[in-house]
Enzyme design. Structure first.
Site, PDB file in Angstrom:
ATOM      1  N   TYR A 123       1.505 -42.999  28.528  1.00 11.99           N
ATOM      2  CA  TYR A 123       2.669 -42.410  27.850  1.00 11.99           C
ATOM      3  C   TYR A 123       3.961 -42.697  28.613  1.00 11.99           C
ATOM      4  O   TYR A 123       4.961 -43.133  28.025  1.00 11.99           O
ATOM      5  CB  TYR A 123       2.440 -40.903  27.713  1.00 11.99           C
ATOM      6  N   SER A 124       3.946 -42.482  29.936  1.00 12.86           N
ATOM      7  CA  SER A 124       5.200 -42.691  30.680  1.00 12.86           C
ATOM      8  C   SER A 124       5.559 -44.170  30.725  1.00 12.86           C
ATOM      9  O   SER A 124       6.751 -44.518  30.660  1.00 12.86           O
ATOM     10  CB  SER A 124       5.161 -42.056  32.065  1.00 12.86           C
TER      11      SER A 124
ATOM     12  N   ASN B 187      11.307 -42.096  16.460  1.00 11.32           N
ATOM     13  CA  ASN B 187      10.852 -40.833  17.048  1.00 11.32           C
ATOM     14  C   ASN B 187       9.332 -40.705  17.086  1.00 11.32           C
ATOM     15  O   ASN B 187       8.804 -39.929  17.896  1.00 11.32           O
ATOM     16  CB  ASN B 187      11.466 -39.674  16.229  1.00 11.32           C
TER      17      ASN B 187
ATOM     18  N   ILE C 126       9.881 -29.887  25.466  1.00 13.21           N
ATOM     19  CA  ILE C 126      10.422 -29.323  24.233  1.00 13.21           C
ATOM     20  C   ILE C 126       9.296 -28.597  23.500  1.00 13.21           C
ATOM     21  O   ILE C 126       8.157 -29.076  23.466  1.00 13.21           O
ATOM     22  CB  ILE C 126      11.003 -30.446  23.329  1.00 13.21           C
TER      23      ILE C 126
ATOM     24  N   ARG D 229       7.366 -33.426  11.030  1.00 15.93           N
ATOM     25  CA  ARG D 229       7.408 -32.171  11.799  1.00 15.93           C
ATOM     26  C   ARG D 229       7.985 -32.416  13.191  1.00 15.93           C
ATOM     27  O   ARG D 229       8.400 -33.529  13.510  1.00 15.93           O
ATOM     28  CB  ARG D 229       6.025 -31.561  11.887  1.00 15.93           C
TER      29      ARG D 229
END
Ligand code: NAP
Length: 248
Positions: A156-157, A91, A189, A16
């Site tokens: 995360y960064s 991804n 996004i 997804r």
């Protein structure tokens, strides 16, 4: 002729979100596509959906990108089904946001393990074949916050900034064999990852984005298509920002 006619691609985290859009666009452009995600069932369903929409050959695989054996098996199965592997898109990604003083060590490790180590393991498994074939593309999905930093997202960064370092190192290491490695750095996004944002936070974000809106997964997929296709034959070690101007 379609942009990826005769090519084969494996996209992680593609049941997804952005990964699914990349897999769908690649298939529509002629590639045989392996959808590889945590849930084998969701991967198979997404692969069937893409095949029905595009007529492309597809394969659905279950894998955890943080496990080396899973990564090796996924590459093997894609090659068994399609005969070769031309394009890998790293991804798969997760968030476990918190302010640093509240962030648990396990949450730091989990994010690094999927977002950064996962890309390393998948690239290693795919590169064995690509280097031998003297051709191939690896595309890492980083993030704007890997470039700018973000309060509440230290894990995360850091993982996404690490992915940029990994991209540039692999690009240098693999260039002699014509294997090109680039990153896409999306901004905000519209996917499950961002739908949890409160309206107030969204309004603030829009004010910071020169184009004044969130991006769509299909807009990230088009950047990945460019990096997978002939148009980028002289491009390696680059970070393509798809962020509406949020970070320049
Ligand atoms: P998403 O909708 O949450 O999709 C991510 C996919 O990755 C999910 O299907 C998830 O599976 C899968 N996944 C998670 N852990 C995995 C693992 N260990 N092994 C294999 N697959 C795994 O996210 P998205 O928004 O499409 O994001 C895709 C990529 O773009 C991520 O790397 C993200 O960091 C990056 N990105 C997104 C944005 C944005 O605004 N959305 C911005 C910049 C960068 P489950 O569903 O089973 O958890």
């Amino acid at each position: 002729m379609k942009a990826l006619e005769g090519k084969t691609a494996l996209i992680t985290g593609s049941a997804r979100g952005i990964g699914f859009e990349i897999a769908t666009l690649f298939a529509a452009e002629g590639a045989s596509v392996a959808v590889a995600d945590l849930s084998e069932e969701a991967s198979k369903a997404a692969a069937a959906d893409i095949a029905a929409k595009t007529g492309a050959k597809t394969l659905g695989l279950g894998l955890d990108v943080s496990k080396e054996a899973d990564c090796e098996r996924a590459v093997e199965e894609a090659v068994k089904a399609f005969g070769k592997l031309d394009v890998l898109v790293n991804n798969a990604g997760i968030t476990k946001d918190n302010l640093v003083l509240r962030m648990k060590e396990a949450d730091f490790d989990a994010v690094m393990s999927v977002n950064l180590k996962g890309a390393f393991l998948m690239s290693k498994a795919a590169a064995k074949l690509m280097l031998k074939a003297r051709t191939g593309r690896i595309i890492n999905i980083s993030s704007v916050v890997g470039q700018s930093g973000q309060a509440g997202q230290a894990n995360y960064s850091a993982s996404k900034a690490g992915l940029i370092g990994l991209t540039k190192s692999l690009a240098r290491e693999f260039a002699p064999r014509q294997v090109l490695v680039n990153a896409v750095a999306p901004g905000f996004i519209r996917t499950r990852m961002t739908e949890g944002l409160k309206e107030e936070a969204k309004t603030k974000v829009y004010e910071m984005i020169p184009l004044g809106r969130m991006g769509e997964p299909a807009e990230v997929a088009k950047a990945a298509l460019f990096l997978a296709g002939d148009g980028s034959a002289y491009v390696t070690g680059q970070v393509l920002a798809v962020n509406g101007g949020l970070y320049m």
